[in-house]
Structures are given as C-alpha cells and as structure tokens.
Design a protein around this motif. Structure first.
Motif, PDB file in Angstrom:
ATOM      1  N   HIS A   1       0.841  -1.197   0.000  1.00 14.13           N
ATOM      2  CA  HIS A   1       0.000   0.000   0.000  1.00 14.13           C
ATOM      3  C   HIS A   1       0.875   1.246   0.000  1.00 14.13           C
ATOM      4  O   HIS A   1       1.907   1.278   0.662  1.00 14.13           O
ATOM      5  CB  HIS A   1      -0.920  -0.002   1.217  1.00 14.13           C
ATOM      6  CG  HIS A   1      -1.773  -1.231   1.280  1.00 14.13           C
ATOM      7  ND1 HIS A   1      -2.794  -1.477   0.399  1.00 14.13           N
ATOM      8  CD2 HIS A   1      -1.728  -2.306   2.105  1.00 14.13           C
ATOM      9  CE1 HIS A   1      -3.354  -2.628   0.676  1.00 14.13           C
ATOM     10  NE2 HIS A   1      -2.717  -3.158   1.711  1.00 14.13           N
ATOM     11  N   PRO A   2       0.461   2.273  -0.736  1.00 15.49           N
ATOM     12  CA  PRO A   2       1.268   3.498  -0.779  1.00 15.49           C
ATOM     13  C   PRO A   2       1.472   4.083   0.616  1.00 15.49           C
ATOM     14  O   PRO A   2       0.614   3.954   1.489  1.00 15.49           O
ATOM     15  CB  PRO A   2       0.429   4.444  -1.641  1.00 15.49           C
ATOM     16  CG  PRO A   2      -0.521   3.576  -2.379  1.00 15.49           C
ATOM     17  CD  PRO A   2      -0.739   2.350  -1.536  1.00 15.49           C
TER      18      PRO A   2
ATOM     19  N   THR B   1       1.095  -2.470 -15.013  1.00 15.45           N
ATOM     20  CA  THR B   1       0.244  -1.551 -14.251  1.00 15.45           C
ATOM     21  C   THR B   1       0.232  -1.956 -12.781  1.00 15.45           C
ATOM     22  O   THR B   1       0.380  -1.109 -11.891  1.00 15.45           O
ATOM     23  CB  THR B   1      -1.195  -1.545 -14.818  1.00 15.45           C
ATOM     24  OG1 THR B   1      -1.142  -1.150 -16.187  1.00 15.45           O
ATOM     25  CG2 THR B   1      -2.095  -0.602 -14.043  1.00 15.45           C
ATOM     26  N   GLU B   2       0.071  -3.247 -12.521  1.00 11.63           N
ATOM     27  CA  GLU B   2       0.062  -3.738 -11.143  1.00 11.63           C
ATOM     28  C   GLU B   2       1.426  -3.555 -10.476  1.00 11.63           C
ATOM     29  O   GLU B   2       1.512  -3.194  -9.303  1.00 11.63           O
ATOM     30  CB  GLU B   2      -0.350  -5.210 -11.124  1.00 11.63           C
ATOM     31  CG  GLU B   2      -1.791  -5.431 -11.547  1.00 11.63           C
ATOM     32  CD  GLU B   2      -2.122  -6.885 -11.855  1.00 11.63           C
ATOM     33  OE1 GLU B   2      -3.275  -7.285 -11.585  1.00 11.63           O
ATOM     34  OE2 GLU B   2      -1.236  -7.608 -12.374  1.00 11.63           O
TER      35      GLU B   2
ATOM     36  N   SER C   1       3.649  -1.222 -11.241  1.00 13.60           N
ATOM     37  CA  SER C   1       3.849   0.207 -10.978  1.00 13.60           C
ATOM     38  C   SER C   1       3.083   0.635  -9.728  1.00 13.60           C
ATOM     39  O   SER C   1       3.587   1.418  -8.925  1.00 13.60           O
ATOM     40  CB  SER C   1       3.453   1.059 -12.188  1.00 13.60           C
ATOM     41  OG  SER C   1       2.069   1.037 -12.399  1.00 13.60           O
ATOM     42  N   TRP C   2       1.893   0.103  -9.542  1.00 14.83           N
ATOM     43  CA  TRP C   2       1.109   0.431  -8.345  1.00 14.83           C
ATOM     44  C   TRP C   2       1.786  -0.140  -7.099  1.00 14.83           C
ATOM     45  O   TRP C   2       1.939   0.555  -6.096  1.00 14.83           O
ATOM     46  CB  TRP C   2      -0.310  -0.128  -8.479  1.00 14.83           C
ATOM     47  CG  TRP C   2      -1.165   0.195  -7.302  1.00 14.83           C
ATOM     48  CD1 TRP C   2      -1.833   1.348  -7.060  1.00 14.83           C
ATOM     49  CD2 TRP C   2      -1.394  -0.652  -6.162  1.00 14.83           C
ATOM     50  NE1 TRP C   2      -2.473   1.267  -5.847  1.00 14.83           N
ATOM     51  CE2 TRP C   2      -2.227   0.053  -5.272  1.00 14.83           C
ATOM     52  CE3 TRP C   2      -0.986  -1.941  -5.815  1.00 14.83           C
ATOM     53  CZ2 TRP C   2      -2.664  -0.476  -4.067  1.00 14.83           C
ATOM     54  CZ3 TRP C   2      -1.411  -2.467  -4.601  1.00 14.83           C
ATOM     55  CH2 TRP C   2      -2.238  -1.733  -3.748  1.00 14.83           C
ATOM     56  N   LYS C   3       2.202  -1.406  -7.178  1.00 13.57           N
ATOM     57  CA  LYS C   3       2.819  -2.089  -6.037  1.00 13.57           C
ATOM     58  C   LYS C   3       4.082  -1.376  -5.555  1.00 13.57           C
ATOM     59  O   LYS C   3       4.355  -1.316  -4.366  1.00 13.57           O
ATOM     60  CB  LYS C   3       3.150  -3.531  -6.426  1.00 13.57           C
ATOM     61  CG  LYS C   3       3.737  -4.376  -5.315  1.00 13.57           C
ATOM     62  CD  LYS C   3       3.946  -5.806  -5.787  1.00 13.57           C
ATOM     63  CE  LYS C   3       4.497  -6.694  -4.716  1.00 13.57           C
ATOM     64  NZ  LYS C   3       3.545  -7.044  -3.680  1.00 13.57           N
TER      65      LYS C   3
ATOM     66  N   HIS D   1       4.763   1.847  -5.996  1.00 14.65           N
ATOM     67  CA  HIS D   1       4.483   3.262  -5.723  1.00 14.65           C
ATOM     68  C   HIS D   1       4.943   4.217  -6.823  1.00 14.65           C
ATOM     69  O   HIS D   1       5.329   5.352  -6.538  1.00 14.65           O
ATOM     70  CB  HIS D   1       5.073   3.699  -4.379  1.00 14.65           C
ATOM     71  CG  HIS D   1       4.877   2.686  -3.290  1.00 14.65           C
ATOM     72  ND1 HIS D   1       3.641   2.332  -2.808  1.00 14.65           N
ATOM     73  CD2 HIS D   1       5.770   1.912  -2.626  1.00 14.65           C
ATOM     74  CE1 HIS D   1       3.779   1.406  -1.876  1.00 14.65           C
ATOM     75  NE2 HIS D   1       5.052   1.130  -1.745  1.00 14.65           N
TER      76      HIS D   1
ATOM     77  N   SER E   1       4.077   6.679  -9.961  1.00 14.26           N
ATOM     78  CA  SER E   1       2.913   7.504 -10.269  1.00 14.26           C
ATOM     79  C   SER E   1       2.174   6.999 -11.496  1.00 14.26           C
ATOM     80  O   SER E   1       0.982   7.247 -11.647  1.00 14.26           O
ATOM     81  CB  SER E   1       3.335   8.966 -10.466  1.00 14.26           C
ATOM     82  OG  SER E   1       4.302   9.056 -11.501  1.00 14.26           O
ATOM     83  N   SER E   2       2.878   6.266 -12.371  1.00 10.55           N
ATOM     84  CA  SER E   2       2.259   5.732 -13.583  1.00 10.55           C
ATOM     85  C   SER E   2       3.160   4.656 -14.188  1.00 10.55           C
ATOM     86  O   SER E   2       4.328   4.541 -13.833  1.00 10.55           O
ATOM     87  CB  SER E   2       2.051   6.843 -14.613  1.00 10.55           C
ATOM     88  OG  SER E   2       3.309   7.324 -15.065  1.00 10.55           O
TER      89      SER E   2
END
Length: 169
Positions: free
Chosen positions: A72-73, A129-130, A132-134, A136, A138-139
C-alpha cells in the motif's frame, strides 16, 4: 539465525538479534569480539562496529522493507517515513548515506525498485500496471522511463528477453 548460532557456539547468549544489532546478556571482551568477527566472516557476514555504518545499514533495511514488503502506498513521503522510522532528521540521514556509500538515498531506492521490478516481471504474476502500483510509481510511463534509464531496455523488452531464455537445469 546465523548470527545467533555463531554467538552461541562461542558461549555468548543473545537476548535479541536484529539486522545491524545484537544484544547480549553481558559485556563482551575484545578477545570475544575478535572471535565473533572471524566466525561471522566464515559465514559470509561481517561485524559492523562503526555507528555511522550501522545507521546506513538501518537505512538500507527500511528501504528494502519499503520496496519488498509495502503493498500500500505510504501515507507520507519517503523522507518523512525514513526519519520517523529511524528517529533522525532526513537531511542528516541523506548526508550520512552519501558520505558512507558514495551515492544518494534516492539512487539506492531507484536501484532497489528496478531490481524488484525485474523480479516481478520474471515472476509473471503481475502486469506492468500492477507492478507500478505495487512499487508506488505515479504511472506505468514513469516506471518504464526509469527502468529504461537504469537498464537500457524497456520493461517489455526485458520481459521478452527473459521469456525467451532457456531455463538452466
């Protein structure tokens, strides 16, 4: 576990063992410290006695935890997080890290994140995409730009190269 094992082999009782820190039930003589150094070296480890080097190792451990464990960020930016975790001003930590390691905390974070991206790409469980989210980012574009800048290839090309390599048996 290795540290505790080696210490106990030498007759020393460990109350607590953490990365960069061992607490014993009593004082340790210079002779015992020498024996601990030798035992740890034989196991591929080293005894860090310099307080600044110990703090740098703690910085690296916090970064490793952030890169490898936080899904989580962060609720705050990393400099505040690091300062809060270690109880020191970020400017002091950044200057100390640079003096000891010869590179910045930011560079160390980027290199660890790219290493983790490579691992996640090779695991083939998450898409970009996953990932990059994992980690942290930004895109996906930010991840891809940073990945190419560090490795010289895009994440997609890296994935292609690694999917076509024979698996060593």
């Amino acid at each position: 576990m290795v540290v505790k094992y080696e210490m106990e082999k030498l007759g020393l009782t460990c109350i607590s063992v953490e990365v960069g820190w061992v607490e014993t039930d009593g004082a340790i003589s210079f002779e015992q410290i020498g024996k601990v150094k030798i035992a740890l070296l034989k196991s591929g480890l080293e005894l860090i006695e310099d307080k600044k080097s110990i703090l740098v190792e703690k910085i690296k451990n916090v970064i490793s935890g952030m890169v490898n464990c936080h899904d989580h960020p962060l609720k705050t930016n990393f400099s505040y997080y690091l300062s809060d975790e270690l109880g020191f001003d970020y400017t002091y930590l950044a200057n100390l890290f640079s003096a000891v390691e010869g590179s910045t905390i930011e560079h160390y974070i980027i290199m660890n994140k790219i290493k983790r991206v490579k691992e996640l790409i090779c695991d083939k469980e998450l898409n970009l995409t996953e990932i990059s989210w994992k980690l942290h980012y930004s895109s996906v574009a930010h991840l891809s730009t940073q990945f190419k800048k560090v490795t010289g290839v895009t994440p997609s090309h890296f994935k292609y190269i690694n999917s076509n390599m024979p698996i060593a048996s």
